[in-house]
Structures are given as C-alpha cells and as structure tokens.
Design a protein around this motif. Structure first.
Motif, PDB file in Angstrom:
ATOM      1  N   TYR A 134      -3.080   1.559  -4.941  1.00  0.00           N
ATOM      2  CA  TYR A 134      -2.159   2.671  -5.167  1.00  0.00           C
ATOM      3  C   TYR A 134      -1.905   3.497  -3.903  1.00  0.00           C
ATOM      4  O   TYR A 134      -0.764   3.882  -3.649  1.00  0.00           O
ATOM      5  N   PRO A 135      -2.913   3.792  -3.090  1.00  0.00           N
ATOM      6  CA  PRO A 135      -2.625   4.570  -1.870  1.00  0.00           C
ATOM      7  C   PRO A 135      -1.642   3.863  -0.936  1.00  0.00           C
ATOM      8  O   PRO A 135      -0.991   4.527  -0.122  1.00  0.00           O
ATOM      9  N   ASP A 136      -1.505   2.539  -1.056  1.00  0.00           N
ATOM     10  CA  ASP A 136      -0.567   1.797  -0.213  1.00  0.00           C
ATOM     11  C   ASP A 136       0.893   1.960  -0.652  1.00  0.00           C
ATOM     12  O   ASP A 136       1.800   1.870   0.170  1.00  0.00           O
ATOM     13  N   TRP A 137       1.124   2.179  -1.948  1.00  0.00           N
ATOM     14  CA  TRP A 137       2.506   2.219  -2.420  1.00  0.00           C
ATOM     15  C   TRP A 137       2.889   3.451  -3.235  1.00  0.00           C
ATOM     16  O   TRP A 137       4.077   3.734  -3.391  1.00  0.00           O
ATOM     17  N   ALA A 138       1.923   4.191  -3.729  1.00  0.00           N
ATOM     18  CA  ALA A 138       2.217   5.382  -4.536  1.00  0.00           C
ATOM     19  C   ALA A 138       2.082   6.630  -3.654  1.00  0.00           C
ATOM     20  O   ALA A 138       0.970   7.068  -3.349  1.00  0.00           O
ATOM     21  N   THR A 139       3.206   7.159  -3.233  1.00  0.00           N
ATOM     22  CA  THR A 139       3.228   8.308  -2.337  1.00  0.00           C
ATOM     23  C   THR A 139       2.415   9.461  -2.916  1.00  0.00           C
ATOM     24  O   THR A 139       2.561   9.816  -4.072  1.00  0.00           O
TER      25      THR A 139
END
Length: 146
Positions: free
Chosen positions: A28-33
């Motif tokens: 999630y930290p890679d794609w969820a701002t």
C-alpha cells in the motif's frame, strides 16, 4: 456517518488480479498516497487480513488507526474503523468489483470522520480526493503486475 462519497474506475485486468492488489497490504505505501505503513494484525482462516494498522501521513493529518475487514471473495471488501487514531475517529468504506468485459469496474465508497469538524462540502471534497487518488493508484498497480 450516513453520507458516503463514491467513485469508480475501469481497470484492464480481472477481478482476481485487482483483488490480489487490494489484499496485499504490504505494498500500500507504494501505490496508496498518504499511506506510510500497513501492518496486518490478524488474518482469517482464508489468509486474508481481518485487522490492519495503518500509518497515515496526508499533509496536515498524520495518524495511526486500525481497520477491520470483511471479504466477499473477489467481489468486494468492506471495512470499518476498529481502533480510532488521534485524528481519524470514524471510517467505513468498500471496494466493489464487477466484471467489465475483459477488465474490472472498481467502485470505491468512503466515509471518514475526524476530530476536527469539517463542513459537509469540504469533507466530501476531501473524501473524493482520497478516492480518486486511491483508484488511480490501484489501477496503475494492478495493470503493471504481469
């Protein structure tokens, strides 16, 4: 928290492929701002997360809270706030996935409450920004995985 904000996006992969991205909280930290961390606290018998602690850094809102999840196969996932944070006091939402030709229509609905009161219009605008950003990130991630 009766008011919900929602939007949808077409993703050019199967429901199963989209759901694999949704289930994989470590990324999630890679794609969820705004999501700085997503730690699975417990999982169900099917291995899917039941409770997840999120670390959020979304500009003026920095917080940590726990969401509880209910999974409906590869068709939908719903969540609600299990442990509030210092700023986030209410949250519920869902991803609903529908077949759309060879791809998937992903609908996202969200309602958030914070300790700082927000006028309805501003609250919905903030929710809409969160949803649109999340949908674009989910689409990008799902379509980039071979």
């Amino acid at each position: 928290m009766a008011d919900r904000t929602s939007s949808s996006i077409a993703v050019a992969v199967s429901r199963t492929a989209v759901m694999k991205v949704i289930v994989d909280f470590v990324f999630y930290p890679d794609w969820a701002t705004g999501v700085r961390s997503a730690d699975v606290l417990s999982a169900g018998q099917d291995g899917r997360p039941v409770q997840v602690r999120f670390g959020l850094d979304a500009g003026i809102i920095k917080d940590s809270y726990v969401l509880a999840y209910q999974w409906d196969g590869d068709a939908a996932v719903r969540w609600h706030l299990a442990q509030p944070g210092s700023m986030v006091t209410e949250m519920s939402g869902a991803y609903v996935l529908d077949d759309d030709g060879p791809g998937t229509k992903v609908s996202y609905e969200l309602s958030v409450g914070t300790r700082v009161p927000m006028i309805g219009l501003l609250k919905r605008r903030a929710e809409k920004t969160i949803i649109e950003t999340a949908l674009k990130g989910l689409k990008s991630r799902a379509e980039s995985i071979p």
